[in-house]
Design a protein around this motif. Structure first.
Motif, PDB file in Angstrom:
ATOM      1  N   LEU A 170      -1.914 -11.059   4.239  1.00 36.71           N
ATOM      2  CA  LEU A 170      -1.977  -9.681   4.729  1.00 36.71           C
ATOM      3  C   LEU A 170      -0.780  -9.419   5.631  1.00 36.71           C
ATOM      4  CD1 LEU A 170      -5.749  -9.655   5.761  1.00 36.71           C
ATOM      5  CD2 LEU A 170      -4.789  -8.715   3.653  1.00 36.71           C
ATOM      6  N   LYS A 171      -0.117  -8.288   5.427  1.00 35.12           N
ATOM      7  CA  LYS A 171       0.986  -7.901   6.306  1.00 35.12           C
ATOM      8  C   LYS A 171       0.582  -6.632   7.051  1.00 35.12           C
ATOM      9  CE  LYS A 171       5.189  -8.606   5.031  1.00 35.12           C
ATOM     10  NZ  LYS A 171       6.518  -8.520   4.353  1.00 35.12           N
ATOM     11  N   THR A 172       0.712  -6.648   8.357  1.00 35.31           N
ATOM     12  CA  THR A 172       0.255  -5.534   9.175  1.00 35.31           C
ATOM     13  C   THR A 172       1.333  -4.478   9.346  1.00 35.31           C
ATOM     14  OG1 THR A 172       1.008  -6.398  11.307  1.00 35.31           O
ATOM     15  CG2 THR A 172      -1.117  -7.201  10.477  1.00 35.31           C
TER      16      THR A 172
ATOM     17  N   ASN B 294     -10.809  -2.445  -5.510  1.00 34.36           N
ATOM     18  CA  ASN B 294      -9.930  -2.214  -6.662  1.00 34.36           C
ATOM     19  C   ASN B 294      -8.633  -3.013  -6.547  1.00 34.36           C
ATOM     20  OD1 ASN B 294     -11.691  -0.441  -7.921  1.00 34.36           O
ATOM     21  ND2 ASN B 294     -10.822   1.367  -6.931  1.00 34.36           N
ATOM     22  N   ILE B 295      -8.102  -3.072  -5.333  1.00 31.22           N
ATOM     23  CA  ILE B 295      -6.848  -3.797  -5.120  1.00 31.22           C
ATOM     24  C   ILE B 295      -7.035  -5.291  -5.401  1.00 31.22           C
ATOM     25  CG2 ILE B 295      -5.157  -4.507  -3.383  1.00 31.22           C
ATOM     26  CD1 ILE B 295      -5.726  -1.767  -2.002  1.00 31.22           C
TER      27      ILE B 295
ATOM     28  N   MET C 160       0.822  -1.209   0.000  1.00 27.73           N
ATOM     29  CA  MET C 160       0.000   0.000   0.000  1.00 27.73           C
ATOM     30  C   MET C 160       0.862   1.267   0.000  1.00 27.73           C
ATOM     31  SD  MET C 160      -3.039  -1.302   0.147  1.00 27.73           S
ATOM     32  CE  MET C 160      -2.346  -2.631  -0.832  1.00 27.73           C
ATOM     33  N   PRO C 161       0.499   2.284  -0.776  1.00 33.49           N
ATOM     34  CA  PRO C 161       1.195   3.576  -0.681  1.00 33.49           C
ATOM     35  C   PRO C 161       1.049   4.177   0.718  1.00 33.49           C
ATOM     36  CG  PRO C 161      -0.478   3.596  -2.431  1.00 33.49           C
ATOM     37  CD  PRO C 161      -0.555   2.266  -1.775  1.00 33.49           C
ATOM     38  N   SER C 162      -0.116   3.952   1.324  1.00 30.12           N
ATOM     39  CA  SER C 162      -0.327   4.284   2.739  1.00 30.12           C
ATOM     40  C   SER C 162      -1.156   3.158   3.331  1.00 30.12           C
ATOM     41  CB  SER C 162      -1.053   5.627   2.895  1.00 30.12           C
ATOM     42  OG  SER C 162      -2.299   5.603   2.228  1.00 30.12           O
ATOM     43  N   ASN C 163      -0.965   2.896   4.605  1.00 30.83           N
ATOM     44  CA  ASN C 163      -1.585   1.725   5.214  1.00 30.83           C
ATOM     45  C   ASN C 163      -3.105   1.727   5.074  1.00 30.83           C
ATOM     46  OD1 ASN C 163       0.952   0.941   5.908  1.00 30.83           O
ATOM     47  ND2 ASN C 163       0.583   0.838   8.103  1.00 30.83           N
TER      48      ASN C 163
END
Length: 391
Positions: free
Chosen positions: A318-320, A291-292, A276-279
């Motif tokens: 998923l990575k947190t 969309n992703i 993600m560009p931002s979380n």
């Protein structure tokens, strides 16, 4: 920076080249083992030979080492005379093969059309793939530059080393573009840019123009690529012979018909992921996640269809924000390579993992990476038919 406009219907080739591969891979490996040590890329250092026996040849050197005039191919003895403090690390081809595979695997996650031409460089064909990557376009970075920066930055964030990306409509020009200013850069060399970016270069910088050929041309006053481009074809053939004359003439004019040849490999699974560009948070979840997931599903589906592969298991990763990875998967009654089926399965898994009673959002986590994988593959011969398939 040049922004190509006719991206949707034009051939589009990337040449991706690892910057100082052997040195970069060694530096990354040493830093992974000991994050406190000095990065070899920031000091005078080189790969090849043995500093104790003072034998061997330099195969790669850092940018600080280049400032001492150290060249690839020279002896370790000479290099140490130029820079007595030079750090010399022995070659390790097993390590290079390891990082080369990781590098190529990332490229194949973006397109199945990858031709590896050496341990540290490859061509990628993105022709007709605009719809898959149009969501990467930003106000200050249009396609295909947006895609090139995404790939370059992903390689760095995941593997820790930099690459150059050259973009054009054929392999020759993409290769020439990737050799422009280094490191960690993206360059274009489209047909309309040839006169400005390529023709002023010395003839010896034309890809495929060997030393003896460039010396012969230079001695006859053909000093730049532009000089060769404007020399009559028959004259070049009389100087170099028909084969070499044709190559120099057409290449200097940016003409190349060689296709990206991707060797078919048997995959055990297919995956695609996006940092993600931002979380991703619960506040922006609904607007972004569909969309992703759709983009990732289309990426996997396209590659599976090309390989005639079907998956009976779909999973998500998923990575947190704490860099913890969470994965879950589900089995399908009927194996599939349909992007809609992959999407609906993946979006259900993501919703449960994030929004369930013990979901990650409920715990206060945010998400920095989303991935989809498809595994338990078959070729479709034994797919179970549903009731609807019979009508």
């Amino acid at each position: 920076m040049y922004q190509r406009k006719n991206y949707a219907n034009s051939p589009l080739i990337f040449h991706i080249d690892v910057n100082s591969a052997f040195l970069s891979w060694t530096a990354v490996d040493l830093l992974n083992k000991n994050p406190k040590r000095i990065d070899l890329r920031t000091i005078p250092s080189a790969i090849g030979g043995d500093i104790n026996s003072r034998h061997g040849i330099i195969s790669a050197r850092s940018i600080p080492a280049k400032k001492y005039g150290i060249q690839s191919g020279e002896s370790v003895v000479n290099a140490l005379k130029k820079c007595p403090s030079l750090v010399v690390v022995p070659t390790n081809f097993e390590l290079y093969k390891h990082y080369s595979k990781l590098f190529i695997d990332i490229l194949r996650s973006y397109t199945p059309y990858v031709q590896q031409v050496s341990i540290d460089e490859a061509y990628c064909d993105f022709t007709d793939l605009y719809d898959m990557y149009k969501d990467l376009v930003k106000d200050n970075l249009t396609y295909p530059l947006s895609l090139a920066h995404e790939i370059k930055d992903t390689i760095y964030s995941k593997l820790g080393f930099t690459v150059n990306v050259g973009i054009s409509t054929n392999k020759l020009l993409a290769k020439m573009a990737s050799d422009f200013t280094k490191p960690n850069r993206v360059h274009t060399l489209f047909e309309e840019e040839i006169s400005q970016k390529m023709w002023p270069l010395p003839i010896n910088e034309l890809h495929g123009c060997g030393k003896s050929t460039s010396l012969k041309l230079t001695s006859l006053g053909i000093k730049t690529i532009g000089d060769a481009a404007h020399t009559d074809l028959e004259v070049l053939c009389s100087i170099l012979g028909e084969k070499h004359g044709n190559y120099i003439y057409y290449s200097s004019n940016g003409i190349n018909t060689s296709a990206v040849s991707s060797s078919k490999r048997i995959a055990k699974s297919y995956s695609s992921e996006r940092t993600m560009p931002s979380n991703l948070t619960i506040d922006n979840y609904d607007s972004d996640i569909q969309n992703i997931i759709q983009h990732l599903s289309q990426n996997i589906s396209r590659r599976m269809i090309k390989d005639n592969a079907y998956a009976s298991t779909i999973g998500i990763t998923l990575k947190t924000n704490h860099f913890k990875t969470h994965s879950t998967q589900t089995s399908l009654l009927i194996s599939t390579n349909d992007s809609n089926v992959i999407y609906s399965t993946a979006i259900d898994l993501v919703n449960k993992e994030l929004l369930g009673e013990s979901g990650l959002f409920m715990k206060g986590d945010t998400i920095r990476l989303v991935g989809i994988f498809a595994t338990n593959l078959d070729n479709g011969d034994y797919r179970q038919l549903s009731l609807f398939d019979l009508f």
